[in-house]
Motif scaffolding. Structure first.
Motif, PDB file in Angstrom:
ATOM      1  N   ASN A  76      29.757 -26.958  24.317  1.00 16.08           N
ATOM      2  CA  ASN A  76      30.960 -27.023  25.156  1.00 16.08           C
ATOM      3  C   ASN A  76      31.030 -25.835  26.106  1.00 16.08           C
ATOM      4  O   ASN A  76      31.354 -25.991  27.298  1.00 16.08           O
ATOM      5  CB  ASN A  76      32.215 -27.042  24.283  1.00 16.08           C
ATOM      6  CG  ASN A  76      32.344 -28.300  23.448  1.00 16.08           C
ATOM      7  OD1 ASN A  76      31.743 -29.326  23.745  1.00 16.08           O
ATOM      8  ND2 ASN A  76      33.121 -28.221  22.389  1.00 16.08           N
ATOM      9  N   ARG A  80      30.829 -25.876  30.315  1.00 18.15           N
ATOM     10  CA  ARG A  80      31.870 -25.306  31.196  1.00 18.15           C
ATOM     11  C   ARG A  80      31.271 -24.363  32.225  1.00 18.15           C
ATOM     12  O   ARG A  80      31.738 -24.287  33.361  1.00 18.15           O
ATOM     13  CB  ARG A  80      32.912 -24.558  30.355  1.00 18.15           C
ATOM     14  CG  ARG A  80      33.850 -25.444  29.563  1.00 18.15           C
ATOM     15  CD  ARG A  80      35.037 -24.653  29.036  1.00 18.15           C
ATOM     16  NE  ARG A  80      34.655 -23.567  28.153  1.00 18.15           N
ATOM     17  CZ  ARG A  80      34.519 -23.689  26.829  1.00 18.15           C
ATOM     18  NH1 ARG A  80      34.734 -24.858  26.241  1.00 18.15           N
ATOM     19  NH2 ARG A  80      34.169 -22.657  26.094  1.00 18.15           N
ATOM     20  N   ARG A 176      31.040 -33.864  32.669  1.00 18.18           N
ATOM     21  CA  ARG A 176      32.356 -33.289  32.965  1.00 18.18           C
ATOM     22  C   ARG A 176      33.370 -34.381  33.309  1.00 18.18           C
ATOM     23  O   ARG A 176      34.530 -34.312  32.899  1.00 18.18           O
ATOM     24  CB  ARG A 176      32.235 -32.280  34.105  1.00 18.18           C
ATOM     25  CG  ARG A 176      31.526 -31.000  33.701  1.00 18.18           C
ATOM     26  CD  ARG A 176      31.300 -30.087  34.870  1.00 18.18           C
ATOM     27  NE  ARG A 176      30.776 -28.787  34.446  1.00 18.18           N
ATOM     28  CZ  ARG A 176      30.169 -27.915  35.236  1.00 18.18           C
ATOM     29  NH1 ARG A 176      30.000 -28.215  36.529  1.00 18.18           N
ATOM     30  NH2 ARG A 176      29.735 -26.773  34.776  1.00 18.18           N
ATOM     31  N   SER A 181      33.742 -33.359  24.883  1.00 22.45           N
ATOM     32  CA  SER A 181      34.022 -32.112  24.166  1.00 22.45           C
ATOM     33  C   SER A 181      33.686 -32.343  22.700  1.00 22.45           C
ATOM     34  O   SER A 181      34.272 -33.221  22.051  1.00 22.45           O
ATOM     35  CB  SER A 181      35.494 -31.711  24.328  1.00 22.45           C
ATOM     36  OG  SER A 181      35.755 -30.495  23.650  1.00 22.45           O
TER      37      SER A 181
END
Length: 341
Positions: A76, A80, A176, A181
């Protein structure tokens, strides 16, 4: 912000003994790649080694530091921070083949002017500490080679073939866009990582190259039998999350070949969850297996029955001590000849 062709994310927890081989193999991709070394609350020299790579290769390597959250939290974090058009996870005890990596980078670069792809599939190698057990998993029977295709062009997967994390390189923006997640402090969550994006994948390309080397046989690995027994509840939870993720009846109407693969993957992981749990050889383990199937039956009775009674899972669910021993024998036979973990 400078964009890279690909981001390699390397989740590291107390990886000092083997992470250098992994990172060194990724450096062969050169400046077209970035390497995110995610230090997941390590207590050994992992952070120090990671800092050395960042200092020596500042245009390629970055260190991300986090409190211990597990493998999923590391992925995760990497997602990001990723600056690459494509995203691939490489575990810190694994590595990539240099020649295959160059072919992979060249192919991704070639495909970008054509609009790029959502998923690149490559081969992976079970690189066993016992060389006689080393085995390559390919997809030549499933996908056309080095051509962009959709699910409608796919053929049948064999029982031991599935699109695991090691075989998959995703378009970063797709991951994304779907808001993927992964759960923290959960083992086998990489199965979710490879499964959840698939209904959103439209453009696939397969490169017949043994890119990923997946180490098997290191002491303490999550695929060791004793570890599998202790962590069987994690596999059960992951399998349930996969089962609940999509309405496969709807997908079957719109994309029948995608649905066929998703059901194939569910069978594979439900079989593993059943086998890993029954490895404990206890009545309590039997209860956990039965409870798992009952919960799934409540969610989707027709699909649960199909998975349980019209697949390999049938042979792993015979009741009582004899059934447990038979299930364990099936697991060990499959492990020996198919090397499925």
């Amino acid at each position: 912000m400078d964009r890279k062709l690909i981001t390699f994310t390397v989740p590291c927890y107390n990886s000092e003994a083997y992470m250098e081989r992994c990172i060194d193999s990724l450096l062969a991709a050169g400046n077209r790649a970035e390497i995110l070394i995610v230090n997941d609350g390590s207590t050994d020299r992992t952070g120090e080694i990671a800092a050395h790579y960042q200092e020596r290769y500042p245009n390629i390597c970055r260190v991300l530091t986090q409190k211990n959250g597990g493998h999923g939290a590391g992925i995760n974090h990497g997602l990001r921070e990723a600056r690459g058009f494509y995203f691939k996870v490489v575990d810190s005890d694994d590595w990539l083949d240099e020649e295959a990596l160059h072919r992979t980078m060249d192919l991704l670069e070639k495909l970008e002017p054509q609009g790029g792809i959502d998923l690149l599939v490559t081969n992976y190698v079970y690189d066993n500490t016992d060389p006689s057990l080393t085995k390559s998993i390919h997809y030549r029977n499933v996908f056309p080679q080095e051509r962009i295709c959709g699910w409608e062009r796919t053929r049948y997967f064999r029982p031991w073939q599935y699109l695991c994390m090691h075989a998959s390189t995703h378009r970063t923006q797709l991951l994304r866009d779907i808001g993927i997640s992964l759960p923290e402090h959960m083992f086998y969550e990489d199965n979710l990582f490879s499964y959840l994006p698939l209904p959103y994948v439209r453009r696939i390309c397969y490169l017949n190259a043994d890119l990923y080397h997946y180490l098997i046989g290191r002491e303490g690995q999550s695929v060791e039998e004793d570890v599998l027994k202790r962590r069987c509840t994690h596999q059960v939870r992951v399998s349930r999350l996969m089962f609940e993720a999509y309405d496969l009846a709807q997908i079957r109407r719109d994309q029948p070949k995608l649905a066929r693969y998703l059901i194939h993957a569910l069978i594979f992981f439900m079989v593993l969850a059943t086998a890993f749990t029954r490895l404990n050889n206890t009545a309590e383990a039997d209860r956990q297996v039965q409870e798992m199937w009952e919960v799934l039956k409540k969610e989707n009775r027709p699909l649960a029955r199909r998975l349980k009674y019209h697949s390999l899972a049938t042979f792993l669910n015979f009741p009582g001590h004899g059934g447990r021993m038979f299930a364990i024998a099936c697991y060990r036979l499959g492990h020996k000849f198919l090397a499925f973990n």
